[in-house]
Design a protein around this motif. Structure first.
Motif, PDB file in Angstrom:
ATOM      1  N   ASP A  30       5.697   8.710  11.783  1.00 12.86           N
ATOM      2  CA  ASP A  30       4.599   7.830  12.192  1.00 12.86           C
ATOM      3  C   ASP A  30       4.193   6.986  10.985  1.00 12.86           C
ATOM      4  OD1 ASP A  30       2.500   6.587  13.410  1.00 12.86           O
ATOM      5  OD2 ASP A  30       1.223   8.369  13.584  1.00 12.86           O
ATOM      6  N   PRO A  31       5.012   5.987  10.614  1.00  8.73           N
ATOM      7  CA  PRO A  31       4.727   5.190   9.418  1.00  8.73           C
ATOM      8  C   PRO A  31       3.479   4.326   9.581  1.00  8.73           C
ATOM      9  CG  PRO A  31       6.581   4.255  10.618  1.00  8.73           C
ATOM     10  CD  PRO A  31       6.267   5.556  11.282  1.00  8.73           C
ATOM     11  N   VAL A  32       2.618   4.371   8.556  1.00  4.75           N
ATOM     12  CA  VAL A  32       1.397   3.561   8.558  1.00  4.75           C
ATOM     13  C   VAL A  32       1.258   2.876   7.197  1.00  4.75           C
ATOM     14  CG1 VAL A  32       0.154   4.965  10.253  1.00  4.75           C
ATOM     15  CG2 VAL A  32       0.026   5.550   7.824  1.00  4.75           C
ATOM     16  N   THR A  33       0.645   1.716   7.202  1.00  9.85           N
ATOM     17  CA  THR A  33       0.473   0.941   5.976  1.00  9.85           C
ATOM     18  C   THR A  33      -0.978   0.988   5.526  1.00  9.85           C
ATOM     19  OG1 THR A  33       2.269  -0.538   6.624  1.00  9.85           O
ATOM     20  CG2 THR A  33       0.767  -1.327   4.915  1.00  9.85           C
ATOM     21  N   VAL A  34      -1.183   1.203   4.225  1.00 14.55           N
ATOM     22  CA  VAL A  34      -2.543   1.261   3.668  1.00 14.55           C
ATOM     23  C   VAL A  34      -2.920  -0.094   3.093  1.00 14.55           C
ATOM     24  CG1 VAL A  34      -2.352   3.727   3.199  1.00 14.55           C
ATOM     25  CG2 VAL A  34      -1.685   2.069   1.435  1.00 14.55           C
ATOM     26  N   SER A  35      -4.104  -0.180   2.534  1.00 19.63           N
ATOM     27  CA  SER A  35      -4.630  -1.471   2.088  1.00 19.63           C
ATOM     28  C   SER A  35      -3.832  -2.090   0.940  1.00 19.63           C
ATOM     29  CB  SER A  35      -6.096  -1.310   1.662  1.00 19.63           C
ATOM     30  OG  SER A  35      -6.209  -0.366   0.610  1.00 19.63           O
ATOM     31  N   THR A  36      -3.053  -1.283   0.208  1.00 18.00           N
ATOM     32  CA  THR A  36      -2.243  -1.838  -0.888  1.00 18.00           C
ATOM     33  C   THR A  36      -0.910  -2.387  -0.414  1.00 18.00           C
ATOM     34  OG1 THR A  36      -1.269   0.339  -1.336  1.00 18.00           O
ATOM     35  CG2 THR A  36      -3.275  -0.240  -2.552  1.00 18.00           C
ATOM     36  N   GLY A  37      -0.623  -2.232   0.873  1.00 22.92           N
ATOM     37  CA  GLY A  37       0.639  -2.720   1.415  1.00 22.92           C
ATOM     38  C   GLY A  37       1.749  -1.686   1.431  1.00 22.92           C
ATOM     39  N   GLN A  38       1.520  -0.504   0.880  1.00 22.03           N
ATOM     40  CA  GLN A  38       2.521   0.564   0.877  1.00 22.03           C
ATOM     41  C   GLN A  38       2.492   1.312   2.205  1.00 22.03           C
ATOM     42  OE1 GLN A  38       4.776   1.123  -1.550  1.00 22.03           O
ATOM     43  NE2 GLN A  38       3.949  -0.655  -2.635  1.00 22.03           N
ATOM     44  N   THR A  39       3.657   1.818   2.583  1.00 18.50           N
ATOM     45  CA  THR A  39       3.778   2.539   3.847  1.00 18.50           C
ATOM     46  C   THR A  39       4.076   4.008   3.589  1.00 18.50           C
ATOM     47  OG1 THR A  39       4.545   0.583   5.045  1.00 18.50           O
ATOM     48  CG2 THR A  39       5.074   2.720   6.002  1.00 18.50           C
ATOM     49  N   TYR A  40       3.388   4.860   4.355  1.00 25.03           N
ATOM     50  CA  TYR A  40       3.557   6.310   4.244  1.00 25.03           C
ATOM     51  C   TYR A  40       3.598   6.912   5.646  1.00 25.03           C
ATOM     52  CZ  TYR A  40       1.686   5.279  -0.419  1.00 25.03           C
ATOM     53  OH  TYR A  40       1.474   4.749  -1.665  1.00 25.03           O
ATOM     54  N   ASP A  41       4.038   8.155   5.717  1.00 24.40           N
ATOM     55  CA  ASP A  41       3.924   8.870   6.983  1.00 24.40           C
ATOM     56  C   ASP A  41       2.454   9.235   7.179  1.00 24.40           C
ATOM     57  OD1 ASP A  41       5.290   9.967   9.278  1.00 24.40           O
ATOM     58  OD2 ASP A  41       4.710  11.930   8.525  1.00 24.40           O
ATOM     59  N   ARG A  42       1.932   9.070   8.385  1.00 28.71           N
ATOM     60  CA  ARG A  42       0.493   9.252   8.633  1.00 28.71           C
ATOM     61  C   ARG A  42       0.004  10.621   8.161  1.00 28.71           C
ATOM     62  NH1 ARG A  42      -3.212   6.874  11.983  1.00 28.71           N
ATOM     63  NH2 ARG A  42      -1.618   5.662  13.069  1.00 28.71           N
ATOM     64  N   THR A  43       0.728  11.677   8.502  1.00 24.17           N
ATOM     65  CA  THR A  43       0.285  13.029   8.135  1.00 24.17           C
ATOM     66  C   THR A  43       0.164  13.187   6.626  1.00 24.17           C
ATOM     67  OG1 THR A  43       1.312  13.963  10.124  1.00 24.17           O
ATOM     68  CG2 THR A  43       0.801  15.487   8.338  1.00 24.17           C
ATOM     69  N   THR A  55      -6.733   6.736  -4.568  1.00 20.23           N
ATOM     70  CA  THR A  55      -5.784   5.720  -5.025  1.00 20.23           C
ATOM     71  C   THR A  55      -4.518   5.759  -4.201  1.00 20.23           C
ATOM     72  OG1 THR A  55      -4.844   7.238  -6.656  1.00 20.23           O
ATOM     73  CG2 THR A  55      -6.635   5.810  -7.402  1.00 20.23           C
ATOM     74  N   CYS A  56      -3.758   4.682  -4.251  1.00 16.58           N
ATOM     75  CA  CYS A  56      -2.473   4.613  -3.564  1.00 16.58           C
ATOM     76  C   CYS A  56      -1.469   5.469  -4.344  1.00 16.58           C
ATOM     77  CB  CYS A  56      -2.001   3.158  -3.511  1.00 16.58           C
ATOM     78  SG  CYS A  56      -0.342   2.952  -2.827  1.00 16.58           S
ATOM     79  N   PRO A  57      -0.782   6.393  -3.701  1.00 15.64           N
ATOM     80  CA  PRO A  57       0.141   7.288  -4.416  1.00 15.64           C
ATOM     81  C   PRO A  57       1.245   6.564  -5.182  1.00 15.64           C
ATOM     82  CG  PRO A  57      -0.283   8.116  -2.205  1.00 15.64           C
ATOM     83  CD  PRO A  57      -0.891   6.745  -2.272  1.00 15.64           C
ATOM     84  N   VAL A  58       1.717   5.426  -4.671  1.00 12.42           N
ATOM     85  CA  VAL A  58       2.812   4.702  -5.322  1.00 12.42           C
ATOM     86  C   VAL A  58       2.292   3.756  -6.400  1.00 12.42           C
ATOM     87  CG1 VAL A  58       4.639   3.006  -4.993  1.00 12.42           C
ATOM     88  CG2 VAL A  58       4.403   4.901  -3.382  1.00 12.42           C
ATOM     89  N   THR A  59       1.351   2.896  -6.067  1.00 14.95           N
ATOM     90  CA  THR A  59       0.879   1.870  -7.009  1.00 14.95           C
ATOM     91  C   THR A  59      -0.240   2.347  -7.921  1.00 14.95           C
ATOM     92  OG1 THR A  59      -0.804   0.994  -5.504  1.00 14.95           O
ATOM     93  CG2 THR A  59       1.437   0.128  -5.271  1.00 14.95           C
ATOM     94  N   ARG A  60      -0.907   3.468  -7.516  1.00 13.94           N
ATOM     95  CA  ARG A  60      -2.059   3.992  -8.241  1.00 13.94           C
ATOM     96  C   ARG A  60      -3.250   3.043  -8.221  1.00 13.94           C
ATOM     97  NH1 ARG A  60      -1.186   9.256  -8.219  1.00 13.94           N
ATOM     98  NH2 ARG A  60       0.916   9.745  -8.951  1.00 13.94           N
ATOM     99  N   ALA A  61      -3.170   2.031  -7.398  1.00 13.08           N
ATOM    100  CA  ALA A  61      -4.291   1.093  -7.262  1.00 13.08           C
ATOM    101  C   ALA A  61      -5.354   1.715  -6.355  1.00 13.08           C
ATOM    102  CB  ALA A  61      -3.809  -0.220  -6.666  1.00 13.08           C
ATOM    103  N   LEU A  63      -7.735   2.394  -3.358  1.00 15.35           N
ATOM    104  CA  LEU A  63      -7.678   2.020  -1.938  1.00 15.35           C
ATOM    105  C   LEU A  63      -9.046   1.483  -1.546  1.00 15.35           C
ATOM    106  CD1 LEU A  63      -5.682   5.049  -0.520  1.00 15.35           C
ATOM    107  CD2 LEU A  63      -4.861   2.712  -0.780  1.00 15.35           C
ATOM    108  N   SER A  64      -9.080   0.216  -1.156  1.00 14.21           N
ATOM    109  CA  SER A  64     -10.354  -0.415  -0.797  1.00 14.21           C
ATOM    110  C   SER A  64     -10.971   0.253   0.431  1.00 14.21           C
ATOM    111  CB  SER A  64     -10.159  -1.913  -0.549  1.00 14.21           C
ATOM    112  OG  SER A  64      -9.172  -2.135   0.449  1.00 14.21           O
ATOM    113  N   ASP A  65     -10.133   0.730   1.333  1.00  8.11           N
ATOM    114  CA  ASP A  65     -10.584   1.536   2.477  1.00  8.11           C
ATOM    115  C   ASP A  65      -9.394   2.362   2.938  1.00  8.11           C
ATOM    116  OD1 ASP A  65      -9.081   0.247   4.765  1.00  8.11           O
ATOM    117  OD2 ASP A  65     -10.221  -1.501   4.067  1.00  8.11           O
TER     118      ASP A  65
END
Length: 416
Positions: A30-43, A55-61, A63-65
């Motif tokens: 169930d791929p979902v995209t977060v506010s940084t543009g990265q995609t992860y599995d929802r779970t 923070t975003c796990p990949v970019t470490r930026a 997360l605005s929401d």
């Protein structure tokens, strides 16, 4: 995602790295995209956020929401890849049901609560909310976050003089899927009109309405600290009659049995009104339904039986039922440690009051059960009750078959 990550082997097939979740490294379902543009599995990303990460796990930026946007394109690509490789034993991932959108939930709650809306609009909104709530815990959390309980209670009790209101019934069906706060339980329990209204719904022609009413009554009783308020609820005779009738006549409905047992247990925790349960036929009904219950419900039923055996009328009612003692003896060491403890306690109460119960217990093989119980790894409370019962029935067995037993006071029922 870094291109250095090696493809994952799945059924001897290489999985493209961009189909893998950066957190779990597993094929995304169930791929979902977060506010940084990265995609992860929802779970995976929900678990990441639930542990306090911001923070975003990949970019470490930062997360605005935490709004998760379904990546339908990537999901379809993954599904197509699964189909293309099904010869290698790879199954196509199912299309996930998306959580309820907060905006839609707000709209449905607004439609349902606006009195000026047509009946059909309000009713349809409540039905849709019920469907969403039944789908998943995520949906219930979304609904609950929009003050849904307050809105639903307002609809439910908007016209307590009308027991046939379809809007009230639908609101009740949704409300029982949420845990109420203590103040909400107190708000219901302290209003006699609301309590009487719920007691009337226990006799509604709809099975669902009856069971939902019993469920809400149980929730309110369990959620209040005030013993005075609980006493006021339990003093409504119709509640005992209605809950007992659910157990007696709706035994073919598993949910009815489960809710009925829970509600009756909650009602019987208050000692001064237990006689009302006996008058409503709860003793006979509990014995008749005991073998129909699963482990958890059987524990509650046995706990309720022990509670009712602590009052004279309860002892008399159980003693007059031919199956009471044999069933209690049979229950020892059969269901769980708690069930054993409650069965032993009930037998102790019955045998203390009735010589016939003592004879019935002996005939049912209680000696063997109690000796096994004393030597088992069950709770200390259960062993103490067994020792007390052995001492009470000492004259019924050979002297050399009974070990030393100390006199202990009966323990309290352990709350569920």
């Amino acid at each position: 995602m870094p291109g250095s990550i090696e493809p994952l082997d799945l059924c001897n097939v290489q999985v493209p790295y961009y189909f893998r979740c950066p957190i779990s490294l597993e094929l995304m379902r169930d791929p979902v995209t977060v506010s940084t543009g990265q995609t992860y599995d929802r779970t995976s990303i929900e678990s990441w956020a639930a542990t306090g990460n911001t923070t975003c796990p990949v970019t470490r930026a930062p997360l605005s929401d935490f709004t998760l946007i379904p990546n339908h394109t990537l999901r379809r690509l993954i599904q197509d890849w699964c189909v293309a490789n099904r010869a290698f034993g790879i199954e196509r991932i199912p299309t996930p049901k998306q959580p309820a959108e907060p905006g839609m939930v707000r709209s449905l709650l607004n439609q349902a609560s606006t009195v000026s809306n047509p009946f059909s609009v309000r009713h349809s909104a409540l039905v849709r909310l019920k469907g969403l709530a039944r789908e998943s815990e995520k949906n219930r959390n979304v609904i609950c976050s929009h003050e849904a309980r307050e809105i639903l209670m307002r609809i439910l009790f908007s016209d307590v003089s009308s027991g046939s209101s379809e809007l009230s019934q639908e609101a009740l069906a949704v409300l029982v899927m949420f845990q109420l706060t203590e103040s909400e339980c107190t708000g219901i329990g302290s209003d006699s009109n609301r309590v009487v209204y719920l007691s009337e719904l226990l006799f509604h022609s709809s099975i669902e309405v009856r069971v939902n009413s019993a469920s809400l009554i149980e929730t309110v009783l369990a959620g209040m600290r005030s013993s005075d308020l609980r006493a006021e609820i339990c003093n409504v005779d119709e509640i005992f009659a209605g809950v007992t009738d659910i157990l007696k006549n709706l035994s073919s409905y598993p949910r009815a049995l489960r809710i009925g047992v829970r509600a009756l247990f909650a009602l019987c925790l208050l000692k001064q009104t237990r006689h009302k349960a006996v008058q409503a036929g709860a003793a006979e009904t509990l014995i008749d339904r005991l073998t129909d219950l699963d482990k958890c419900d059987a524990e509650r039923a046995l706990a309720t039986i022990e509670l009712l055996c602590r009052i004279p009328s309860g002892c008399s009612a159980f003693a007059s039922h031919a199956l009471t003692v044999p069933l209690l003896v049979k229950t020892i060491l059969r269901i769980s440690d708690r069930a054993t403890e409650y069965a032993a306690g009930a037998l102790m109460a019955l045998c203390s009051e009735s010589e016939q119960s003592q004879k019935d217990a002996v005939s049912a093989g209680v000696l063997t059960q109690l000796l096994l119980l004393v030597q088992s790894d069950c709770t200390d409370r259960a062993k103490r009750k067994a020792q007390m019962l052995l001492k009470l029935l000492r004259d019924s067995w050979p002297e050399d078959s009974i070990g030393n037993s100390d006199d202990f006071a009966c323990s309290e029922i352990v709350p569920f």
